[in-house]
Design a protein around this motif. Structure first.
Motif, mmCIF file in Angstrom:
data_model
loop_
_atom_site.group_PDB
_atom_site.id
_atom_site.type_symbol
_atom_site.label_atom_id
_atom_site.label_comp_id
_atom_site.label_asym_id
_atom_site.label_seq_id
_atom_site.Cartn_x
_atom_site.Cartn_y
_atom_site.Cartn_z
ATOM 1 N N ALA A 1 0.837 -1.203 0.000
ATOM 2 C CA ALA A 1 0.000 0.000 0.000
ATOM 3 C C ALA A 1 0.870 1.252 0.000
ATOM 4 O O ALA A 1 0.554 2.244 -0.676
ATOM 5 C CB ALA A 1 -0.929 -0.002 1.208
ATOM 6 N N ARG A 2 1.980 1.223 0.736
ATOM 7 C CA ARG A 2 2.896 2.370 0.730
ATOM 8 C C ARG A 2 3.502 2.583 -0.648
ATOM 9 O O ARG A 2 3.629 3.722 -1.101
ATOM 10 C CB ARG A 2 4.004 2.166 1.768
ATOM 11 C CG ARG A 2 3.557 2.215 3.205
ATOM 12 C CD ARG A 2 4.756 2.266 4.133
ATOM 13 N NE ARG A 2 5.486 3.531 3.980
ATOM 14 C CZ ARG A 2 6.665 3.783 4.568
ATOM 15 N NH1 ARG A 2 7.248 2.853 5.319
ATOM 16 N NH2 ARG A 2 7.262 4.948 4.388
ATOM 17 N N PHE A 3 3.868 1.499 -1.313
ATOM 18 C CA PHE A 3 4.414 1.657 -2.666
ATOM 19 C C PHE A 3 3.389 2.310 -3.593
ATOM 20 O O PHE A 3 3.732 3.170 -4.408
ATOM 21 C CB PHE A 3 4.872 0.312 -3.224
ATOM 22 C CG PHE A 3 6.245 -0.088 -2.789
ATOM 23 C CD1 PHE A 3 7.364 0.588 -3.257
ATOM 24 C CD2 PHE A 3 6.451 -1.128 -1.892
ATOM 25 C CE1 PHE A 3 8.647 0.236 -2.849
ATOM 26 C CE2 PHE A 3 7.716 -1.486 -1.477
ATOM 27 C CZ PHE A 3 8.824 -0.800 -1.953
ATOM 28 N N LEU A 4 2.129 1.918 -3.466
ATOM 29 C CA LEU A 4 1.107 2.521 -4.312
ATOM 30 C C LEU A 4 0.889 3.985 -3.969
ATOM 31 O O LEU A 4 0.741 4.828 -4.852
ATOM 32 C CB LEU A 4 -0.210 1.754 -4.176
ATOM 33 C CG LEU A 4 -0.241 0.336 -4.760
ATOM 34 C CD1 LEU A 4 -1.595 -0.312 -4.496
ATOM 35 C CD2 LEU A 4 0.050 0.347 -6.257
ATOM 36 N N ARG A 5 0.862 4.304 -2.685
ATOM 37 C CA ARG A 5 0.531 5.668 -2.258
ATOM 38 C C ARG A 5 1.719 6.623 -2.328
ATOM 39 O O ARG A 5 1.545 7.824 -2.571
ATOM 40 C CB ARG A 5 -0.010 5.649 -0.821
ATOM 41 C CG ARG A 5 -1.375 4.980 -0.680
ATOM 42 C CD ARG A 5 -1.966 5.213 0.697
ATOM 43 N NE ARG A 5 -3.266 4.569 0.840
ATOM 44 C CZ ARG A 5 -4.417 5.091 0.401
ATOM 45 N NH1 ARG A 5 -4.408 6.266 -0.217
ATOM 46 N NH2 ARG A 5 -5.558 4.453 0.574
ATOM 47 N N ASP B 1 -7.731 -3.987 4.131
ATOM 48 C CA ASP B 1 -7.457 -2.914 5.091
ATOM 49 C C ASP B 1 -6.444 -1.897 4.573
ATOM 50 O O ASP B 1 -6.288 -0.841 5.183
ATOM 51 C CB ASP B 1 -6.940 -3.503 6.407
ATOM 52 C CG ASP B 1 -7.964 -4.392 7.080
ATOM 53 O OD1 ASP B 1 -9.171 -4.095 6.965
ATOM 54 O OD2 ASP B 1 -7.560 -5.397 7.707
ATOM 55 N N ASP B 2 -5.729 -2.233 3.491
ATOM 56 C CA ASP B 2 -4.664 -1.315 3.077
ATOM 57 C C ASP B 2 -4.453 -1.265 1.571
ATOM 58 O O ASP B 2 -4.820 -0.296 0.913
ATOM 59 C CB ASP B 2 -3.341 -1.629 3.806
ATOM 60 C CG ASP B 2 -3.084 -3.124 3.966
ATOM 61 O OD1 ASP B 2 -3.286 -3.879 2.985
ATOM 62 O OD2 ASP B 2 -2.680 -3.553 5.065
ATOM 63 N N VAL B 3 -3.911 -2.317 0.988
ATOM 64 C CA VAL B 3 -3.476 -2.204 -0.401
ATOM 65 C C VAL B 3 -4.636 -2.101 -1.388
ATOM 66 O O VAL B 3 -4.575 -1.350 -2.370
ATOM 67 C CB VAL B 3 -2.524 -3.362 -0.776
ATOM 68 C CG1 VAL B 3 -3.242 -4.685 -0.874
ATOM 69 C CG2 VAL B 3 -1.807 -3.063 -2.086
#
Length: 337
Positions: free
Chosen positions: A180-184, A206-208
């Motif tokens: 999810a961090r990589f996407l955001r 919950d995230d990705v």
């Protein structure tokens, strides 16, 4: 034969993909003849997405996949490989690889998510495969290397994408939070999500998956059998879940899901393959395939009709999360090969 677009790129994937880790001698030897026959069978069945990595058999998977695809129209298929593990000479070989592949350990893996490491890895992959380009490149398991992967590897890949050298970029991991961090937080177009959106684990909700949906990016689902527990019609004790022996509670739950599948005229493995595509951001399910027979079975399972009411019953019985989205339309209409 339908394909779905990777994020905002021009890369398109068939709904079912060929995972080439097994033809790199994962866990046991696969002959070169069987490996080539598996790729041939996938091609004949209409699969046009093939995923590999330097890690798989210390380059053996890449070499075999490249050889099997040689001579086929290059614009008709998509190949992804990965960066983050460079293959370098092994100064202390012991005879056999120690990371699950039955190959000689004349080479070893060295973590490297630097710009130079990314460029060298792609160059080496092109030499091993004999391809003129890679369509999609993932960072491979950057769990312990976030800073270098985000600050050096992704910008290097983004530059190659923007120059038209590669078509799309992303990251592949067994966890969803960092994906999810990589996407955001980075220029990633797509992530390869292993095991975190399955009939037994929907933690990616919950995230990705929200991140991908919000940003118009894409997800490729792998590990949909959770290491084996969802791969048979009737799960038994001793089967594996996430690379370890499955706890009894999960075996019991898998059996309960299998019973609901049977009541709806399908099987647990077919439902496990179909389930990820109930989410609109998941554009492809890629399965590891070793032989032509495995390809045939996987294609047959993928093509099975899965009634939308199955997901409703699983939600009602508390066997999957209540916030799992409803399938798009009746049965398997939302899925394509």
């Amino acid at each position: 034969m339908g394909r779905r677009q990777v994020g905002g790129t021009t890369v398109e994937l068939t709904g079912l993909g060929f995972g080439a880790s097994a033809i790199g001698n994962l866990y046991r030897v696969t002959t070169a003849t069987d490996a080539a026959a598996a790729v041939d069978a996938a091609w004949e069945a209409g699969l046009r997405y093939f995923d590999t990595a330097p890690h798989y058999g210390l380059g053996l998977s890449e070499r075999r996949l490249g050889a099997a695809l040689r001579g086929r129209p290059r614009d008709e298929y998509v190949v992804s490989s990965k960066v983050g593990r460079l293959l370098v000479p092994n100064e202390e070989p012991r005879g056999v690889d120690s990371e699950g592949f039955v190959v000689r350990d004349d080479l070893r893996r060295r973590w490297d998510f630097s710009r130079d490491g990314v460029l060298r890895s792609i160059e080496d992959t092109l030499k091993r495969t004999g391809l003129d380009r890679l369509d999609l490149v993932y960072l491979h398991d950057p769990d312990d290397h976030w800073r270098q992967a985000a600050d050096e590897a992704v910008p290097a890949l983004a530059e190659l994408r923007d120059q038209g050298v590669i078509g799309a970029i992303g990251a592949g991991m067994n966890q969803s939070a960092m994906l999810a961090r990589f996407l955001r937080e980075t220029a990633a177009d797509v992530v390869m999500l292993a095991g975190r959106y399955t009939l037994l684990d929907q933690s990616a909700l919950d995230d990705v998956l929200p991140a991908a949906q919000e940003l118009g990016k894409s997800v490729v689902a792998v590990g949909v059998f959770n290491s084996g527990l969802l791969s048979s019609d009737r799960p038994t004790e001793g089967m594996r879940y996430d690379y370890q022996e499955a706890p009894q509670a999960l075996v019991t739950r898998a059996r309960a899901i299998a019973e609901v599948c049977s009541a709806h005229g399908t099987t647990l493995p077919a439902a496990a393959i179909a389930f990820p595509s109930s989410h609109p951001t998941i554009i492809n399910v890629t399965l590891g395939m070793r032989t032509a027979e495995q390809v045939g079975r996987n294609v047959q399972l993928h093509r099975q009709h899965i009634p939308a009411s199955l997901w409703d019953d699983l939600r009602t019985q508390g066997l999957i999360r209540s916030d799992v989205p409803a399938a798009n339309g009746p049965g398997r209409s939302a899925r394509c090969l």
